[in-house]
Design a protein around this motif. Structure first.
Motif, short mmCIF file in Angstrom:
data_model
loop_
_atom_site.label_atom_id
_atom_site.label_comp_id
_atom_site.label_asym_id
_atom_site.label_seq_id
_atom_site.Cartn_x
_atom_site.Cartn_y
_atom_site.Cartn_z
N THR A 1 -0.67 59.72 -40.17
CA THR A 1 -1.78 59.35 -41.06
C THR A 1 -1.27 58.44 -42.17
OG1 THR A 1 -1.44 61.38 -42.31
CG2 THR A 1 -3.09 61.44 -40.56
N THR A 2 -0.72 57.31 -41.76
CA THR A 2 -0.11 56.40 -42.73
C THR A 2 -0.84 55.06 -42.84
OG1 THR A 2 1.43 55.68 -41.01
CG2 THR A 2 2.20 57.38 -42.54
N LEU B 1 -7.44 55.88 -40.89
CA LEU B 1 -7.04 57.23 -40.48
C LEU B 1 -8.23 58.19 -40.48
CD1 LEU B 1 -6.90 59.05 -43.36
CD2 LEU B 1 -4.93 57.57 -43.68
N ASP B 2 -9.42 57.62 -40.58
CA ASP B 2 -10.62 58.41 -40.84
C ASP B 2 -10.80 59.59 -39.89
OD1 ASP B 2 -10.82 55.54 -41.59
OD2 ASP B 2 -12.60 56.23 -42.65
N SER C 1 -5.00 50.93 -33.47
CA SER C 1 -4.39 51.53 -34.67
C SER C 1 -3.55 50.48 -35.38
CB SER C 1 -3.50 52.73 -34.32
OG SER C 1 -2.21 52.31 -33.96
N GLY D 1 -4.73 61.62 -31.00
CA GLY D 1 -5.62 61.44 -32.13
C GLY D 1 -6.87 60.69 -31.74
N LEU E 1 -8.94 56.99 -49.56
CA LEU E 1 -7.75 56.93 -48.72
C LEU E 1 -6.57 56.32 -49.46
CD1 LEU E 1 -9.33 55.91 -45.31
CD2 LEU E 1 -9.09 58.16 -46.36
N LEU F 1 -8.54 60.97 -37.99
CA LEU F 1 -7.34 61.79 -37.83
C LEU F 1 -7.37 63.01 -38.76
CD1 LEU F 1 -4.63 58.98 -37.66
CD2 LEU F 1 -5.75 60.17 -35.75
N LEU F 2 -8.35 63.04 -39.65
CA LEU F 2 -8.50 64.14 -40.61
C LEU F 2 -9.67 65.03 -40.21
CD1 LEU F 2 -8.09 62.11 -43.93
CD2 LEU F 2 -6.30 63.23 -42.59
N TRP G 1 -11.23 65.80 -45.02
CA TRP G 1 -11.94 64.59 -45.41
C TRP G 1 -12.76 64.81 -46.69
CZ3 TRP G 1 -11.65 59.65 -43.97
CH2 TRP G 1 -12.66 58.79 -44.40
#
Length: 387
Positions: free
Chosen positions: A367-368, A372-373, A310, A278, A188, A375-376, A381
């Motif tokens: 996804t900043t 963020l695991d 988050s 999300g 990441l 969110l992909l 991933w």
């Protein structure tokens, strides 16, 4: 590295073969008479890895000493403090292997003797030096030992310096699970690699993670200070689902509705203040959270039973000041507001790593952040793996 006394006094390392005893022969000149022949060298040949005089020897590979045409009689590998490095002989007494990692930037000395098939003694002596890092980097693992976490909890390895040789570092990471779980590592950032399952973890899975990173060259002369490990457990299956226009937060256990709480979410009209779409996870549980935000004109704002979901700023928490809108309208600045009694009930039920699935908003979670695991998608991933 901690250096302990050897169990067996036998041998040093690496790739040098030494014959002890002279090996020249000749005749006397002048008189024409035959001279004395020099003694035959011993047949036993000793080799070691690392070799005598080796520089920058790795610290995460065992030292080996071997002999041909003979057996090892004595093997001593001594550290700079004069202590023997432990190791073991094989049954045939033809090979010795160290059983303890070496230390960075140290000199180790060999003293080896072997009895040859010709009844002569061969010896190997000398020293080698191990690699000296430009910087020793610390690695950490999360979750911690003995933690019980939710079914969306990722495994995270973080480094205190950038990792250039990501493939080599990733090869040293291993995840063992008590139940069959498909998962993958993803980088990441240049300082963080996470492992997550393709789908949420099966409930009650036991997880054993080892990061055998000591001695790994991360690039730029940086080496990892020590191996790290962790063992933890996945708890019950609990998933929160919020469709923001409904003003309801539902809690599911094993796919069945367990609780339902009226809520007020982020303002619908302003995407910057939405509770973004999300799959998030519970990151912290704070009995009292500080929600001061001078940018929006409020300071010293404390709310009870706060679960961070988050690093973008969203929480689930009580907000009795917004009592009239809970269950009716979305008026928060992104958090999920609950009545105090409901917030307490949810807080008490939550585990770090529980998933929170948000739908219905105009905005999606950026996804900043470093979490963020989920969110992909799975293909994206997998593409972040270094190997």
């Amino acid at each position: 590295m901690i250096e302990r006394r050897t169990v067996f006094t036998a041998g040093l390392a690496a790739g040098a073969s030494v014959l002890v005893a002279a090996c020249s022969s000749g005749q006397t000149g002048g008189s024409g008479q035959a001279g004395n022949t020099a003694p035959e060298p011993p047949k036993a040949k000793i080799t070691a890895e690392p070799a005598v005089d080796a520089k920058d020897a790795p610290v995460n590979k065992p030292v080996t000493v071997k002999v041909t045409e003979g057996t090892l009689v004595e093997v001593k590998l001594t550290n700079p403090g004069g202590e023997a490095v432990p190791g073991e002989l094989n049954a045939e007494k033809t090979a010795w292997t160290s059983s303890e990692p070496l230390g960075y930037g140290k000199s180790y000395t060999y003293a080896v003797k072997a009895a040859g098939s010709d009844n002569k003694t061969a010896e190997l002596t000398g020293a080698f030096n191990t690699v000296k890092p430009a910087k020793e980097v610390r690695a950490t693992l999360n979750p911690a030992d003995d933690a019980e976490v939710g079914v969306a909890m990722p495994i995270s390895v973080k480094f205190t310096a950038p990792v250039k040789n990501r493939a080599e570092a990733q090869k040293a990471l291993e995840v063992k699970t008590s139940k069959d779980v498909e998962g993958a590592w993803a980088w990441l950032s240049d300082r963080q690699a996470d492992w997550r399952p393709k789908e949420f973890w099966p409930a009650n899975t036991e997880v054993d993670v080892s990061a055998k990173l000591y001695g790994i060259d991360l690039g730029g002369g940086n080496y990892v200070k020590a191996d790290v490990t962790t063992k933890f457990k996945i708890g019950r299956n609990q998933v929160v689902k919020i469709n923001t226009p409904d003003h309801v937060m539902k809690v599911y256990r094993d796919d069945e509705e367990h609780a339902s709480y009226p809520c007020s979410n982020g303002k619908d009209a302003d995407p910057n203040l939405n509770t973004p779409n999300g799959t998030l996870i519970v990151m912290t549980r704070e009995p009292v959270g500080d929600f001061s935000n001078p940018q929006y004109g409020y300071t010293n704002v404390k709310k009870k039973w706060a679960c961070r979901i988050s690093n973008h700023g969203e929480f689930i928490h009580e907000n009795e000041e917004n009592h009239g809108n809970i269950g009716k309208a979305n008026t928060s600045h992104g958090c999920v507001n609950l009545y105090e009694k409901d917030a307490k009930a949810y807080f008490d039920s939550a585990l770090i790593g529980d998933p929170v699935v948000i739908t219905g908003s105009k905005a999606s979670m950026p996804t900043t952040s470093d979490v963020l695991d989920w969110l992909l998608d799975w293909k994206t991933w997998q593409s972040k793996s270094a190997i």
